[in-house]
Design a protein around this motif. Sequence first.
Motif, PDB file in Angstrom:
ATOM      1  N   VAL A  28       0.909  -1.071   0.077  1.00  0.00           N
ATOM      2  CA  VAL A  28       0.162  -0.202  -0.057  1.00  0.00           C
ATOM      3  C   VAL A  28       0.852   1.375  -0.059  1.00  0.00           C
ATOM      4  CG1 VAL A  28      -1.910   1.273   1.261  1.00  0.00           C
ATOM      5  CG2 VAL A  28      -1.705  -1.203   1.324  1.00  0.00           C
ATOM      6  N   PRO A  29       0.713   2.004  -1.198  1.00  0.00           N
ATOM      7  CA  PRO A  29       1.637   3.276  -1.032  1.00  0.00           C
ATOM      8  C   PRO A  29       1.339   4.541   0.164  1.00  0.00           C
ATOM      9  CG  PRO A  29       0.069   3.287  -2.845  1.00  0.00           C
ATOM     10  CD  PRO A  29      -0.126   1.966  -2.041  1.00  0.00           C
ATOM     11  N   TYR A  30       1.308   4.092   1.433  1.00  0.00           N
ATOM     12  CA  TYR A  30       1.009   5.010   2.323  1.00  0.00           C
ATOM     13  C   TYR A  30       1.282   6.444   2.248  1.00  0.00           C
ATOM     14  CZ  TYR A  30      -0.385   0.672   4.871  1.00  0.00           C
ATOM     15  OH  TYR A  30      -0.957  -0.593   5.405  1.00  0.00           O
ATOM     16  N   GLY A  31       2.512   6.571   1.756  1.00  0.00           N
ATOM     17  CA  GLY A  31       3.079   8.027   1.544  1.00  0.00           C
ATOM     18  C   GLY A  31       2.608   8.837   0.751  1.00  0.00           C
ATOM     19  N   ALA A  32       2.314   8.124  -0.741  1.00  0.00           N
ATOM     20  CA  ALA A  32       1.452   8.941  -1.567  1.00  0.00           C
ATOM     21  C   ALA A  32       0.155   9.202  -1.364  1.00  0.00           C
ATOM     22  CB  ALA A  32       1.839   7.863  -2.991  1.00  0.00           C
TER      23      ALA A  32
END
Length: 271
Positions: free
Chosen positions: A233-237
């Motif tokens: 999961v691209p948490y930062g984006a």
Amino acid sequence: MKLKSASIILLLAWSLAPLLWQLYTSFSTDQALVTPFETMANRWTLEHYRSVISANPPFFLYLINSLFVGILATLLTLIIALPAAYSLSKLSTTKSNLIRIILVGCALFPYVLLFLALLEIARALSLGNNLFALALPYTALSQPLAILLLGSAFTSIPPELDDAARVEGLTLINRFRWIYIPLLAPAIASTAILVFLFSWNEYPIALTWISETSKLTLPVAMARIAGSSIHSVPYGAYAAATVLGAIPLILLVIVFQKPIVSGLTSGAVKG
């Protein structure tokens, strides 16, 4: 006094914690998110914002789409709700109370149950992939609450003021322009904000009515960012997109803070 201050601090911490966590996540590297207490070097980055802004289509296009739909739905709602609320305030007490009960029921009705019916209407009338058409169900779903709020505001206007305007020969349109709208500006502003927030955050209808990538609204686009990878999961984006998407709402509340508070509290105290 100390207990009151502590309660306020706890309330602020509870309210701001999700936003602060998203802000922290948006500037943190992936390694810092995985091991937050171990890595200290190279903890901060702007890469998440760069990836969101440089996406194709641009992320700001989704902001523009949501702004267009939200503003259009808000304007259409006010155009319809203002005359309806005025008419409601002129009815007898029995009829007015009956209609208010019906409106409360409509406002509390879970609109998700109308999802399939709205989808069939969109298919039959070819309303898919049309941002203008997307504002129509938002307008309809916002009407009960808008009429209730504005109807209560209209009842605060003295009947003598309306009678005097009629004697002076003012038409209904002129009375709205010179009397009602200026007097009810706080209530109109608070109602507009509530309608706009609903249109801005709505997801199920926007998900099914819009399939073209360039016409997606912000909630749908952010959901696609969150599910863009099957491996992680691209948490930062996702956090960066959340922060960028919250900026217009924060600015909106800051600019219209006074009329919003005045509109929400009007009628709470009668002297």
